[in-house]
Design an enzyme around this catalytic site. Structure first.
Site, PDB file in Angstrom:
ATOM      1  N   THR A  85       0.843  -1.208   0.000  1.00  0.00           N
ATOM      2  CA  THR A  85       0.000   0.000   0.000  1.00  0.00           C
ATOM      3  C   THR A  85       0.874   1.252   0.000  1.00  0.00           C
ATOM      4  O   THR A  85       0.598   2.228  -0.714  1.00  0.00           O
ATOM      5  CB  THR A  85      -0.886   0.006   1.265  1.00  0.00           C
ATOM      6  OG1 THR A  85      -1.670  -1.175   1.256  1.00  0.00           O
ATOM      7  CG2 THR A  85      -1.778   1.225   1.326  1.00  0.00           C
ATOM      8  N   THR A 105      -0.851  -3.072   9.416  1.00  0.00           N
ATOM      9  CA  THR A 105      -0.530  -4.449   9.025  1.00  0.00           C
ATOM     10  C   THR A 105      -0.218  -5.285  10.267  1.00  0.00           C
ATOM     11  O   THR A 105       0.342  -4.764  11.235  1.00  0.00           O
ATOM     12  CB  THR A 105       0.677  -4.519   8.054  1.00  0.00           C
ATOM     13  OG1 THR A 105       1.165  -5.874   8.006  1.00  0.00           O
ATOM     14  CG2 THR A 105       1.836  -3.632   8.480  1.00  0.00           C
ATOM     15  N   ILE A 106      -0.557  -6.565  10.212  1.00  0.00           N
ATOM     16  CA  ILE A 106      -0.223  -7.443  11.344  1.00  0.00           C
ATOM     17  C   ILE A 106       1.265  -7.781  11.345  1.00  0.00           C
ATOM     18  O   ILE A 106       1.781  -8.318  12.309  1.00  0.00           O
ATOM     19  CB  ILE A 106      -1.048  -8.757  11.346  1.00  0.00           C
ATOM     20  CG1 ILE A 106      -0.691  -9.642  10.146  1.00  0.00           C
ATOM     21  CG2 ILE A 106      -2.531  -8.477  11.413  1.00  0.00           C
ATOM     22  CD1 ILE A 106      -1.172 -11.085  10.312  1.00  0.00           C
ATOM     23  N   ASP A 107       1.964  -7.458  10.247  1.00  0.00           N
ATOM     24  CA  ASP A 107       3.376  -7.847  10.148  1.00  0.00           C
ATOM     25  C   ASP A 107       4.322  -6.910  10.903  1.00  0.00           C
ATOM     26  O   ASP A 107       5.467  -7.276  11.174  1.00  0.00           O
ATOM     27  CB  ASP A 107       3.803  -7.910   8.678  1.00  0.00           C
ATOM     28  CG  ASP A 107       3.127  -9.053   7.940  1.00  0.00           C
ATOM     29  OD1 ASP A 107       2.624  -9.977   8.614  1.00  0.00           O
ATOM     30  OD2 ASP A 107       3.078  -9.022   6.707  1.00  0.00           O
ATOM     31  N   GLY A 150       3.688 -14.029   8.594  1.00  0.00           N
ATOM     32  CA  GLY A 150       4.868 -13.175   8.457  1.00  0.00           C
ATOM     33  C   GLY A 150       5.817 -13.801   7.463  1.00  0.00           C
ATOM     34  O   GLY A 150       6.506 -14.760   7.788  1.00  0.00           O
TER      35      GLY A 150
HETATM   36  O1  F6P Z   1       0.748  -8.888   5.046  1.00  0.00           O
HETATM   37  C1  F6P Z   1      -0.051  -9.466   6.009  1.00  0.00           C
HETATM   38  C2  F6P Z   1      -0.155 -10.927   5.808  1.00  0.00           C
HETATM   39  O2  F6P Z   1      -1.079 -11.383   6.727  1.00  0.00           O
HETATM   40  C3  F6P Z   1       1.145 -11.722   5.899  1.00  0.00           C
HETATM   41  O3  F6P Z   1       1.573 -11.969   7.213  1.00  0.00           O
HETATM   42  C4  F6P Z   1       0.768 -12.978   5.172  1.00  0.00           C
HETATM   43  O4  F6P Z   1       1.914 -13.591   4.671  1.00  0.00           O
HETATM   44  C5  F6P Z   1      -0.095 -12.440   4.060  1.00  0.00           C
HETATM   45  O5  F6P Z   1      -0.663 -11.255   4.535  1.00  0.00           O
HETATM   46  C6  F6P Z   1      -1.186 -13.382   3.617  1.00  0.00           C
HETATM   47  O6  F6P Z   1      -1.815 -12.818   2.525  1.00  0.00           O
HETATM   48  P1  F6P Z   1      -3.182 -13.326   1.908  1.00  0.00           P
HETATM   49  O7  F6P Z   1      -4.278 -12.977   2.855  1.00  0.00           O
HETATM   50  O8  F6P Z   1      -3.290 -12.568   0.632  1.00  0.00           O
HETATM   51  O9  F6P Z   1      -3.055 -14.798   1.741  1.00  0.00           O
END
Ligand code: F6P
Length: 352
Positions: A85, A105-107, A150
């Site tokens: 983003t 973000t959760i990361d 992550g």
């Molecule tokens: O970027 C946040 C996140 O939750 C990452 O930790 C994870 O690898 C990814 O998104 C998963 O993405 P999606 O929901 O598109 O599978």
């Protein structure tokens, strides 16, 4: 902010901006949402690398986003999200739009901010998972490998691993050596612990994988298909080498669901309020950040395209090692995937 502010909601992220999907928001739209997870506007992944690529639909995405901005008569656009983003937010800012970013973000891996909203809610959920796994792991005398989200950054695994008392914590930043992971499990067994809990970050990689170019590594992962996650590979190897019964637990998208924690509600409110102030003073081309406990701003151009990884000097990593029984599991290794050079392998925390 004053009463004479009109708010337009863009539906489904940049996809809505490209396709002209937006709606006027009324005060009613914002009632009762403090306790809600997710987003009332919807979201969609629209990769940054595709923004300048014209696909089969023949749409020039950047031109389309600028058109929607103009059609909706926006004075500025607030973009909430993670690294992708922020890259597109920076692109739009360079294209002359008035942009303000908010780190969500959760990361927890956005460069220049100590914390992002969403992270602590996910830490709470992942910690709860590890907590619950302890009883079943102990009852069955098993090794339990828990996959925590992550891909590039291990913050979520590090925090929840420590909070949940995981015995071994494997992060993307620190390539692991499977033999040393197994030795650690066996050492625990010899000392009388009939179970072990391994917290594995989704993007954890072994020493050989870490030497590969990120592109090749991603291709290898895609080729192996759904089941071939790092966690599954680690579990298989641990069971084979130690002879201990091993299981995998993947909480997956549950880590992104449910009601936000009190911490995140406060943080999002602080960030939102600061962003409103930025709109008022017409300060654009920036993103909101928390630095040393103070809400502040960073220039989008300074942070876009950078990832905040767990650095070797990280205090929490030292803490994990100090309270654990083992030092890192590998020697210093330059990573080929764009992460900084780190020493490590695994961080151990004391088990309960
Ligand atoms: O970027 C946040 C996140 O939750 C990452 O930790 C994870 O690898 C990814 O998104 C998963 O993405 P999606 O929901 O598109 O599978």
């Amino acid at each position: 902010m004053g009463d004479n502010v009109e708010i337009v909601g863009i539906l489904n992220g940049y996809s809505g901006l490209i396709n002209g999907d937006y709606k006027e928001m009324s005060e009613d739209d914002f009632r009762g949402i403090l306790t809600l997870g997710g987003t009332i506007l919807g979201t969609k992944r629209t990769p940054f690398k595709m923004m300048r690529v014209v696909e089969d639909d023949n749409v020039d995405k950047v031109a389309a986003m600028k058109k929607t901005y103009k059609d909706a008569k926006l004075d500025c656009l607030l973009c909430l999200g993670g690294n992708g983003t922020h890259k597109t937010a920076n692109l739009l800012s360079q294209e002359g739009l008035n942009i303000i970013g908010l780190p969500k973000t959760i990361d927890n891996d956005i460069f220049g901010t100590d914390v992002t909203f969403g992270f602590h809610t996910a830490v709470d959920i992942a910690t709860d998972v590890i907590d619950r796994i302890h009883t079943t792991a102990g009852s069955h005398s098993r090794v339990m490998c828990i996959e925590i989200m992550g891909n590039k950054a291990g913050w979520l695994t590090l925090y929840s691993g420590i909070a949940g008392g995981a015995d071994i914590i494997l992060l993307p930043e620190m390539p692991y050596d499977i033999d040393r992971v197994c030795e650690a499990v066996e050492r625990r067994a010899k000392r009388g612990s009939n179970f072990s809990i391994i917290a594995v970050a989704e993007g954890a990689m072994n020493v050989e994988e870490a030497r590969m170019k990120r592109k090749d590594w991603m291709a290898k992962r895609a080729e192996q298909g759904f089941g071939a996650t790092a966690t599954n590979r680690i579990a298989q190897a641990v069971q084979k080498k130690t002879g201990m019964e091993t299981r995998v637990c993947i909480p997956g998208h549950m880590q992104r669901g449910g009601s936000p924690s009190a911490y995140d509600r406060v943080l999002a409110t602080e960030f939102g309020s600061y962003a409103a102030k930025l709109v008022e003073i017409e300060r654009y081309g920036v993103t909101v950040a928390m630095v040393n406990g103070r809400v502040t701003q960073n220039r989008l151009a300074d942070i876009a395209g950078k990832t905040r990884n767990v650095p070797e000097g990280c205090e929490l990593l030292t803490v994990a090692r100090r309270i654990g029984r083992e030092p890192g599991l590998t020697s210093p290794l330059p990573l080929a995937n764009g992460c900084p050079t780190l020493t490590g392998g695994a961080a151990f925390s004391a088990s309960r």
